[in-house]
Write a protein that holds these residues in place. Structure first.
Motif, short mmCIF file in Angstrom:
data_model
loop_
_atom_site.label_atom_id
_atom_site.label_comp_id
_atom_site.label_asym_id
_atom_site.label_seq_id
_atom_site.Cartn_x
_atom_site.Cartn_y
_atom_site.Cartn_z
N HIS B 108 0.85 -1.20 0.00
CA HIS B 108 0.00 0.00 0.00
C HIS B 108 0.87 1.24 0.00
CE1 HIS B 108 -3.86 -1.90 0.34
NE2 HIS B 108 -3.44 -2.66 1.33
N SER B 109 1.91 1.21 -0.82
CA SER B 109 2.89 2.30 -0.73
C SER B 109 2.33 3.63 -1.23
CB SER B 109 4.13 1.96 -1.54
OG SER B 109 3.71 1.59 -2.83
N SER B 110 1.28 3.61 -2.07
CA SER B 110 0.79 4.93 -2.51
C SER B 110 -0.47 5.36 -1.76
CB SER B 110 0.56 4.95 -4.02
OG SER B 110 -0.34 3.94 -4.36
N LEU B 111 -0.76 4.65 -0.68
CA LEU B 111 -1.93 5.04 0.12
C LEU B 111 -1.60 6.27 0.98
CD1 LEU B 111 -4.75 4.29 1.26
CD2 LEU B 111 -3.58 2.94 2.97
N ILE B 112 -2.43 7.27 0.90
CA ILE B 112 -2.24 8.44 1.79
C ILE B 112 -3.17 8.19 2.97
CG2 ILE B 112 -2.27 10.95 1.94
CD1 ILE B 112 -2.31 11.01 -1.10
N TYR B 113 -2.61 7.63 4.03
CA TYR B 113 -3.41 7.15 5.15
C TYR B 113 -4.31 8.23 5.76
CZ TYR B 113 -4.46 4.51 9.39
OH TYR B 113 -5.10 3.85 10.41
N SER B 114 -3.74 9.42 5.96
CA SER B 114 -4.51 10.46 6.65
C SER B 114 -5.20 11.41 5.69
CB SER B 114 -3.60 11.28 7.56
OG SER B 114 -2.80 10.45 8.35
N ASN B 115 -5.51 10.92 4.49
CA ASN B 115 -6.11 11.80 3.49
C ASN B 115 -7.43 12.40 3.91
OD1 ASN B 115 -5.57 12.99 1.06
ND2 ASN B 115 -6.83 11.58 -0.11
N LEU B 116 -8.08 11.78 4.90
CA LEU B 116 -9.33 12.35 5.42
C LEU B 116 -9.12 13.80 5.84
CD1 LEU B 116 -12.15 10.82 6.36
CD2 LEU B 116 -11.36 11.62 8.55
N LEU B 117 -7.95 14.07 6.44
CA LEU B 117 -7.68 15.42 6.92
C LEU B 117 -7.69 16.43 5.78
CD1 LEU B 117 -4.78 15.00 9.49
CD2 LEU B 117 -7.17 15.45 9.94
N CYS B 118 -7.19 16.04 4.63
CA CYS B 118 -7.17 16.95 3.48
C CYS B 118 -8.60 17.31 3.09
CB CYS B 118 -6.47 16.31 2.29
SG CYS B 118 -4.75 16.01 2.59
N GLY B 119 -9.45 16.28 3.05
CA GLY B 119 -10.85 16.52 2.70
C GLY B 119 -11.52 17.42 3.71
N VAL B 120 -11.25 17.18 5.00
CA VAL B 120 -11.88 17.99 6.05
C VAL B 120 -11.51 19.46 5.86
CG1 VAL B 120 -11.96 18.47 8.51
CG2 VAL B 120 -11.97 16.12 7.73
N LEU B 121 -10.21 19.73 5.64
CA LEU B 121 -9.78 21.12 5.50
C LEU B 121 -10.41 21.75 4.26
CD1 LEU B 121 -6.07 20.64 6.55
CD2 LEU B 121 -7.72 22.10 7.69
N ARG B 122 -10.43 21.00 3.19
CA ARG B 122 -10.99 21.54 1.94
C ARG B 122 -12.48 21.84 2.10
NH1 ARG B 122 -13.09 19.20 -2.74
NH2 ARG B 122 -12.94 17.13 -1.82
N GLY B 123 -13.22 20.89 2.69
CA GLY B 123 -14.67 21.07 2.87
C GLY B 123 -14.98 22.24 3.78
N ALA B 124 -14.25 22.31 4.89
CA ALA B 124 -14.52 23.37 5.86
C ALA B 124 -14.26 24.74 5.25
CB ALA B 124 -13.66 23.17 7.10
N LEU B 125 -13.14 24.88 4.52
CA LEU B 125 -12.82 26.20 3.96
C LEU B 125 -13.76 26.56 2.83
CD1 LEU B 125 -8.97 26.15 4.21
CD2 LEU B 125 -10.56 27.59 5.44
#
Lengths: 219, 166
Positions: B108-125
């Motif tokens: 799973h070398s190309s998995l961005i494990y914490s990618n949820l955080l990116c979505g959260v920041l994008r959605g909130a802003l």
């Protein structure tokens, strides 16, 4: 009951929540014999008293029920036109209930979107740059307070003019919205709010604000 | 209790990996889920923190790092690497509560494990009329020393502005 109602308006100006929190105003029911000494006339979809105020029946009151059966706009429960019915002496004596007409949900929807537009006009009229929209609207019987969040949702509270602490009440309603509406995964954003917990907690908050009285909340 | 949170997030990611076989799809789903969280979280944040509107990207960066991250994850990332135009910056997270006890396997070398955080920041802003691009540039799970999130301001969202914010 010093807080009359709460409205929540979404970004597009649509009403997503409405609560009426006042005791229903007293309706007056009386038995009449022919001829009727009140002058009635049709107004919009209702029949209202135009002249002949007496015994608690005031000008502007609408006919709410005839002989116990609620009227449907201008028609009685069994489909007859109210004015015709009341013009016919054979139908007397008749018992009519008068009262102040309460807004229907469609009317509330229209008023909410109208308020949304007026709110925007408020900020455009301002001589200063970057003014907020309408924050308060005052009449002799009530004060309307409005709080718009940074995301465009408006919380509107209609209260007694002497009621204080509405600003903190508006913030509290924002918190209740972010808790019980937004954290409910089954609630979709911008849609009408149909969450029990939101209702319950909102009513609790309104009661707490009213108990605090004209001096605002204690702490 | 952050263990339950770490376990829950881990269960979420592993289930997504089973459901979607390839890492790119999982990353996309995490971003989508994060976005849905972000659009709701922003109201909770605004209701509780009482911050006013930010007038430039630097203010936004400060509020995100010092107030938002502290409130929701209990950490305060540092803000570095400002671009010359002031429209990009990096958040450096010394420790990331989502990845406590996690090791990424080789398949799973190309998995961005914490990618949820990116979505959260994008959605909130996005709900406060800012269009941003958020991505991980360094990840401790991939061997880097710190976790770095790069945030880029794209534009202010002009349609549907709340009245009085023009």
């Amino acid at each position: 009951m010093a807080i009359f109602s709460v409205y929540v308006v979404n970004k597009a100006g649509g009403l997503i929540y409405q609560l009426d929190h006042y005791a229903p105003r007293a309706d007056t029911e009386k038995t009449f014999s022919f001829p009727l000494d009140l002058v009635l006339r049709p107004h919009d979809e209702r029949v209202v008293v135009a002249f002949g105020q007496r015994d608690g029946i005031r000008v502007g009151h609408a006919v709410l029920a005839i002989n116990g059966a609620e009227v449907n706009g201008r028609f009685t429960a069994d489909g007859k036109d109210v004015l015709e019915f009341l013009g016919n002496p054979a139908n007397y004596p008749v018992s009519i209930r008068f009262g102040r007409h309460r807004l229907s949900s469609n009317e509330k929807l229209m008023l909410a979107s109208m308020f949304h537009s007026l709110f925007a006009i408020g900020s455009q009229l301002s001589p200063e740059v970057g003014s907020s929209g309408i924050e308060m609207l005052e009449t002799d019987t009530f004060k309307l307070h409005c709080f718009q969040t940074l995301t465009g949702i408006k919380f509107v509270v209609l209260a007694d003019p002497r009621q204080a602490g509405i600003d903190s009440l508006l913030r509290k309603i924002y918190e209740i919205y972010s808790d019980f509406a937004l954290k409910n995964p089954f609630y979709s954003l911008e849609m009408p709010i149909r969450c029990e917990l939101f209702d319950q907690n909102l009513k609790l908050a309104l009661e707490a604000a009213e108990k605090a009285g004209p001096f605002g909340p204690g702490s | 209790n952050s263990e339950l949170f770490t376990l829950t997030y881990g269960a979420l990611v592993t289930q997504l990996c089973k459901d979607y076989e390839n890492d790119e799809d999982v990353n996309k789903q995490l971003d989508k889920m994060g976005y849905n969280i972000g659009v709701r979280l922003i109201e909770d944040f605004l209701a509780r923190s009482n911050v006013g509107r930010c007038h430039d990207f630097r203010e936004t960066a400060d509020v995100i790092a010092k107030i938002a991250f502290k409130m929701y994850l209990g950490i305060t990332p540092s803000i570095t690497n400002w671009s010359p135009g002031g429209d990009e910056f990096s958040l450096i997270l010394e420790n990331n509560p989502l990845v406590d006890f996690v090791e990424l396997p080789d398949n799973h070398s190309s998995l961005i494990y914490s990618n949820l955080l990116c979505g959260v920041l994008r959605g909130a802003l996005e709900m406060v009329q800012m269009d941003v691009d958020v991505k991980f540039v360094q990840d401790t799970l991939k061997g880097d020393s710190v976790t770095e999130i790069r945030m880029k301001f794209i534009r202010r969202i002009e349609d549907n502005l709340p009245a009085g914010e023009e």
